[in-house]
Design a protein around this motif. Sequence first.
Motif, mmCIF file in Angstrom:
data_model
loop_
_atom_site.group_PDB
_atom_site.id
_atom_site.type_symbol
_atom_site.label_atom_id
_atom_site.label_comp_id
_atom_site.label_asym_id
_atom_site.label_seq_id
_atom_site.Cartn_x
_atom_site.Cartn_y
_atom_site.Cartn_z
ATOM 1 N N ILE A 260 0.856 -1.185 0.000
ATOM 2 C CA ILE A 260 0.000 0.000 0.000
ATOM 3 C C ILE A 260 0.894 1.239 0.000
ATOM 4 O O ILE A 260 1.776 1.346 0.859
ATOM 5 C CB ILE A 260 -0.850 0.061 1.295
ATOM 6 N N PRO A 261 0.683 2.194 -0.897
ATOM 7 C CA PRO A 261 1.457 3.442 -0.812
ATOM 8 C C PRO A 261 1.194 4.144 0.526
ATOM 9 O O PRO A 261 0.070 4.122 1.033
ATOM 10 C CB PRO A 261 0.906 4.284 -1.973
ATOM 11 N N MET A 262 2.238 4.763 1.070
ATOM 12 C CA MET A 262 2.126 5.423 2.366
ATOM 13 C C MET A 262 0.965 6.412 2.419
ATOM 14 O O MET A 262 0.232 6.472 3.402
ATOM 15 C CB MET A 262 3.452 6.131 2.692
ATOM 16 N N HIS A 265 -2.199 4.605 2.850
ATOM 17 C CA HIS A 265 -2.248 4.052 4.208
ATOM 18 C C HIS A 265 -2.688 5.123 5.207
ATOM 19 O O HIS A 265 -3.596 4.896 6.014
ATOM 20 C CB HIS A 265 -0.877 3.495 4.599
ATOM 21 N N VAL A 266 -2.058 6.297 5.139
ATOM 22 C CA VAL A 266 -2.398 7.372 6.080
ATOM 23 C C VAL A 266 -3.863 7.784 5.891
ATOM 24 O O VAL A 266 -4.610 7.954 6.861
ATOM 25 C CB VAL A 266 -1.459 8.589 5.904
#
Lengths: 381, 381
Positions: A260-262, A265-266
């Motif tokens: 998952i790209p950061m 995710h955030v």
Amino acid sequence: MAICYHQSSLKLSSSYPLPNLFIPKSQSQTLTLRCKNLSSVSSSSTTLVTEPEPIFTSVKSFAPATVANLGPCFDFLGCAVDGIGDFVTLRVDPQVHPGHISISHIDGVGDSSKKLTKDPLLNCAGIAAIAVLKMLNVRSVGLSLSLHKGLPLGSGLGSSAASAAAAAVAVNEIFGGHLSVSDLVLAGLESESKVSGYHADNVAPAIMGGFVLIRSYDPLEFIQLKFPPNLEEKDLLFVLVNPEFEAPTKKMRAALPMEIPMRDHVWNCSQAGALVAAVLEGDLKGLGKALSSDRIVEPRRAPLIPGMEGVKKAAMEAGAFGCTISGAGPTLVAVTDDEEMGREIGDRMVEAFMEYGNLKASAMVKRLDRVGARLVSCIPG
Amino acid sequence: MAICYHQSSLKLSSSYPLPNLFIPKSQSQTLTLRCKNLSSVSSSSTTLVTEPEPIFTSVKSFAPATVANLGPCFDFLGCAVDGIGDFVTLRVDPQVHPGHISISHIDGVGDSSKKLTKDPLLNCAGIAAIAVLKMLNVRSVGLSLSLHKGLPLGSGLGSSAASAAAAAVAVNEIFGGHLSVSDLVLAGLESESKVSGYHADNVAPAIMGGFVLIRSYDPLEFIQLKFPPNLEEKDLLFVLVNPEFEAPTKKMRAALPMEIPMRDHVWNCSQAGALVAAVLEGDLKGLGKALSSDRIVEPRRAPLIPGMEGVKKAAMEAGAFGCTISGAGPTLVAVTDDEEMGREIGDRMVEAFMEYGNLKASAMVKRLDRVGARLVSCIPG
């Protein structure tokens, strides 16, 4: 068949037959108190030292459908929906080998009875029932189990979890209800892990009712999120729209990204936090908004459900607070606070499934189930 | 310098000097009410049509330190801590060009005054002050600003956010408090984006107090998570341990992974949900546990703070409910519910920083700041 009340961890909530599964407020509160004590549970399973005796010759239990994943809360949050689920009838049967379960009958919606095995070692209700029998240390009594499916298989409404939950509760209650809710969730998880995957976000709310957050699996820990009582006659309503289309859980799982790209995710993490806050504060619009906000799982799975994007759009245009895939689909869930609007949203979604996905679909409007798996009738021993 | 109260969106909460910044319960409740109305805010910035006149000739404001990230809540959740922060003194100054800000003086802890520029276009307090002046449409009055840093730079305690928040509130209040809290957060975010990064998880709690979840940036939306009043004389206490070591935010950011494995994403998401639930339910142990549970950011950043692992272990062994990095570090934050135990935990952590990281460190025990940025004194015009 008599209605009877007894002292155990689970309350008898209604008589059989059940014309309306909506639970009166007072009983809901009783369960809320029970759940309050169990709001954060860390557990390993119990095994009784002394074998209990059955206190009923027969019991009938019900466990509700559940909506898991809930948008950004993939794999760790689910909730129970009222008025639809599976029934288990269990009776002490001298014909069955002591300490064993025999599945005598399966019927219900669709072709469940044809697809489901009666082998208790492979059937989700059977596996949960056997797990509870082991925890209770039952060696002298045999039981026969009859399963009535109110939920279609592979619909995304926690069908296997409902069967497991109803069976776990039935076995526990026929022997006097010695096990805790967390034991029952462990038994249900044992079933889920063999039948649909090692996840408790359907079976925990199916057993406990309401919203349940699964915090960890080793040890199993879960938190019941207490949705507040209805405010100003507005109620949390789920519009569940089930298309005539099979979306196997495995295929839907395979669509998931490994990484998952950061930034996603955030984003999803913050939406999951917002969803939890909305549940605890009874903020229905906030709940819907968070439900709709998943950027990780829904974008991958939506293309596998024909018409999904158009159906979600139709739900939002009809006034839904939010809409996403229920569980691994193909059922879609939308959220609103008004029953008439809920029916309207459901109609628009059904039309959109035909228009954009060329799929027939059916809609229902359901409330939150605040009780979870329960006895519905019993015959004293 | 007089103490005065006036009607605006922000209450005057204490007189200057401030021997104790702990806010009496009644004032905290007033602010809680204010915040209740603003618990979920979606906003774009205001610009006044009519230029307001200053109602004070001088004001002094305070904004608290903040702990952002909070373990699994990386980049979207922060909270304010009581009794430590930055002060801004602002006065109407005919020597300053109308519509402009001049930074006349900077002093405070460490070498802040040497490191910080007095150029208002580059200084975090100056940028926020100018943003508020623009929103208020002030063109006829010049202001001079004096900044007293109570927070060290680059410590992970929201130093730039505290300066920005104090400045934003001071400018708003000197003109009668026309702007909303969300406007002030937008002004603070403008400052943060130029000085430390486009994130509001420090500046929003610095302005609003308590716990604030940043839900989105476009548009800016945030949710104040209402931490309940103290139960049974137990209070949420933060043990903040600041080693003599500079961990620049940029370096700490560079340590972050670009991609997150799905299992870690699900884990952190569920812990973030658990943390939000713990805040809303006042469950201090649950809060600590969630705080400690980050599997994505802390494992990457911990090796950049000498001794971190040993210090966290020492905190937990001394009875902390949880421990993680505050913001981008190097300050570590532990959570407890007892002041004496908090001091003990702090002592153990300081010792461990020396033992495992060969770093001198200092500890303090602080309560949750439920008020946020506020006037502390003013001189009427």
